[in-house]
Each structure stands twice: as C-alpha cells, then as structure tokens.
Design a protein around this motif. Structure first.
Motif, PDB file in Angstrom:
ATOM      1  N   GLU A 100     -46.914 -37.714  34.882  1.00 45.54           N
ATOM      2  CA  GLU A 100     -47.763 -38.160  35.973  1.00 45.54           C
ATOM      3  C   GLU A 100     -47.802 -37.094  37.053  1.00 45.54           C
ATOM      4  O   GLU A 100     -46.815 -36.409  37.309  1.00 45.54           O
ATOM      5  N   THR A 101     -48.963 -36.930  37.669  1.00 48.53           N
ATOM      6  CA  THR A 101     -49.120 -36.060  38.833  1.00 48.53           C
ATOM      7  C   THR A 101     -49.741 -36.894  39.948  1.00 48.53           C
ATOM      8  O   THR A 101     -49.921 -38.102  39.790  1.00 48.53           O
ATOM      9  N   LYS A 102     -50.115 -36.235  41.015  1.00 45.43           N
ATOM     10  CA  LYS A 102     -50.718 -36.951  42.141  1.00 45.43           C
ATOM     11  C   LYS A 102     -52.019 -37.652  41.733  1.00 45.43           C
ATOM     12  O   LYS A 102     -52.286 -38.770  42.165  1.00 45.43           O
ATOM     13  N   TYR A 103     -52.818 -36.999  40.873  1.00 49.45           N
ATOM     14  CA  TYR A 103     -54.138 -37.532  40.535  1.00 49.45           C
ATOM     15  C   TYR A 103     -54.304 -37.995  39.092  1.00 49.45           C
ATOM     16  O   TYR A 103     -55.299 -38.642  38.764  1.00 49.45           O
ATOM     17  N   TRP A 104     -53.386 -37.655  38.202  1.00 50.73           N
ATOM     18  CA  TRP A 104     -53.563 -37.890  36.767  1.00 50.73           C
ATOM     19  C   TRP A 104     -52.345 -38.525  36.122  1.00 50.73           C
ATOM     20  O   TRP A 104     -51.224 -38.346  36.583  1.00 50.73           O
ATOM     21  N   ARG A 105     -52.581 -39.235  35.015  1.00 52.56           N
ATOM     22  CA  ARG A 105     -51.503 -39.765  34.163  1.00 52.56           C
ATOM     23  C   ARG A 105     -51.725 -39.246  32.750  1.00 52.56           C
ATOM     24  O   ARG A 105     -52.845 -39.227  32.245  1.00 52.56           O
ATOM     25  N   TRP A 106     -50.643 -38.849  32.121  1.00 55.09           N
ATOM     26  CA  TRP A 106     -50.675 -38.441  30.722  1.00 55.09           C
ATOM     27  C   TRP A 106     -50.066 -39.611  29.961  1.00 55.09           C
ATOM     28  O   TRP A 106     -48.914 -39.986  30.202  1.00 55.09           O
ATOM     29  N   ILE A 107     -50.852 -40.240  29.100  1.00 49.81           N
ATOM     30  CA  ILE A 107     -50.381 -41.449  28.431  1.00 49.81           C
ATOM     31  C   ILE A 107     -50.488 -41.340  26.915  1.00 49.81           C
ATOM     32  O   ILE A 107     -51.312 -40.610  26.384  1.00 49.81           O
ATOM     33  N   ALA A 108     -49.630 -42.090  26.247  1.00 53.30           N
ATOM     34  CA  ALA A 108     -49.716 -42.224  24.794  1.00 53.30           C
ATOM     35  C   ALA A 108     -50.848 -43.205  24.498  1.00 53.30           C
ATOM     36  O   ALA A 108     -51.014 -44.204  25.186  1.00 53.30           O
ATOM     37  N   ALA A 109     -51.616 -42.898  23.493  1.00 51.70           N
ATOM     38  CA  ALA A 109     -52.724 -43.781  23.124  1.00 51.70           C
ATOM     39  C   ALA A 109     -52.172 -45.043  22.467  1.00 51.70           C
ATOM     40  O   ALA A 109     -51.300 -44.973  21.608  1.00 51.70           O
ATOM     41  N   ARG A 110     -52.649 -46.181  22.874  1.00 53.90           N
ATOM     42  CA  ARG A 110     -52.196 -47.452  22.313  1.00 53.90           C
ATOM     43  C   ARG A 110     -52.764 -47.680  20.918  1.00 53.90           C
ATOM     44  O   ARG A 110     -52.159 -48.337  20.094  1.00 53.90           O
ATOM     45  N   ALA A 111     -53.928 -47.129  20.651  1.00 56.86           N
ATOM     46  CA  ALA A 111     -54.553 -47.201  19.323  1.00 56.86           C
ATOM     47  C   ALA A 111     -54.894 -45.762  18.912  1.00 56.86           C
ATOM     48  O   ALA A 111     -56.044 -45.350  18.972  1.00 56.86           O
ATOM     49  N   PRO A 112     -53.888 -44.983  18.538  1.00 53.79           N
ATOM     50  CA  PRO A 112     -54.094 -43.537  18.324  1.00 53.79           C
ATOM     51  C   PRO A 112     -54.952 -43.209  17.107  1.00 53.79           C
ATOM     52  O   PRO A 112     -54.931 -43.919  16.113  1.00 53.79           O
ATOM     53  N   TYR A 113     -55.704 -42.114  17.229  1.00 51.94           N
ATOM     54  CA  TYR A 113     -56.449 -41.578  16.096  1.00 51.94           C
ATOM     55  C   TYR A 113     -55.489 -40.928  15.108  1.00 51.94           C
ATOM     56  O   TYR A 113     -55.715 -40.923  13.927  1.00 51.94           O
ATOM     57  N   TRP A 114     -54.428 -40.315  15.623  1.00 52.76           N
ATOM     58  CA  TRP A 114     -53.374 -39.717  14.804  1.00 52.76           C
ATOM     59  C   TRP A 114     -52.078 -39.807  15.584  1.00 52.76           C
ATOM     60  O   TRP A 114     -52.080 -40.170  16.756  1.00 52.76           O
ATOM     61  N   LYS A 115     -50.949 -39.497  14.989  1.00 50.29           N
ATOM     62  CA  LYS A 115     -49.671 -39.835  15.623  1.00 50.29           C
ATOM     63  C   LYS A 115     -49.354 -39.063  16.912  1.00 50.29           C
ATOM     64  O   LYS A 115     -48.515 -39.493  17.672  1.00 50.29           O
ATOM     65  N   TYR A 116     -50.017 -37.955  17.170  1.00 53.74           N
ATOM     66  CA  TYR A 116     -49.771 -37.206  18.410  1.00 53.74           C
ATOM     67  C   TYR A 116     -50.889 -37.384  19.432  1.00 53.74           C
ATOM     68  O   TYR A 116     -51.000 -36.630  20.376  1.00 53.74           O
ATOM     69  N   HIS A 117     -51.716 -38.390  19.257  1.00 54.67           N
ATOM     70  CA  HIS A 117     -52.853 -38.630  20.136  1.00 54.67           C
ATOM     71  C   HIS A 117     -52.369 -39.108  21.499  1.00 54.67           C
ATOM     72  O   HIS A 117     -51.694 -40.123  21.621  1.00 54.67           O
TER      73      HIS A 117
END
Length: 82
Positions: free
Chosen positions: A33-50
């Motif tokens: 997480e930053t001030k303006y953005w979140r990096w999240i794991a996909a709940r319904a991923p296209y592939w395992k590192y999505h």
C-alpha cells in the motif's frame, strides 16, 4: 479466504446487494500500500500470480489521475516488478 474461479466470483457478485466498491473492502487481499494505491491479490485470478494495483480514490477516467498519483503508481510498479 477461498480463491474463487472467475465464474464463482461473478455469480457471488450478482447475489450481492451491496452498492459498496468491491475493491475498497478487500483488506485481507492487500499485498502492499502507498498513499494513493493498493497492490492486491486477485480474488478470482486469471493465473496464480495475478495481482492488481487499484487506486484508493474513485475516479471514472484515467485523465483524472493527478501527476503525484501517476508518479507514485510508476514507483510502485517498478518496486513490484523487481
């Protein structure tokens, strides 16, 4: 947390009557997480590192992102890729 198939995810969302933003309330999926953005794991991923980078602020068009937000996004992308 259960990882859903894309079909399961969309079926679950159809059942939801919540008007809330689906990305704002995914705290258990946050990888960074930053001030303006979140990096999240996909709940319904296209592939395992999505993963996804999502803004904390709601906007409709990309041109609404200000320079400070763009710069922070670029820094976050570089950090994730390395």
């Amino acid at each position: 947390m259960k990882i859903l198939s894309r079909q399961e995810y969309y079926e679950e969302r159809k059942k939801s009557t919540s008007p809330e933003c689906v990305l704002c309330h995914q705290k258990q999926l946050v990888l960074g997480e930053t001030k303006y953005w979140r990096w999240i794991a996909a709940r319904a991923p296209y592939w395992k590192y999505h993963t996804m980078i999502v803004p904390k602020r709601h906007f409709v068009e990309l041109y609404e992102i200000n320079d400070e937000e763009w710069n922070e996004l670029k820094k976050l992308e570089k950090k994730i890729i390395r």
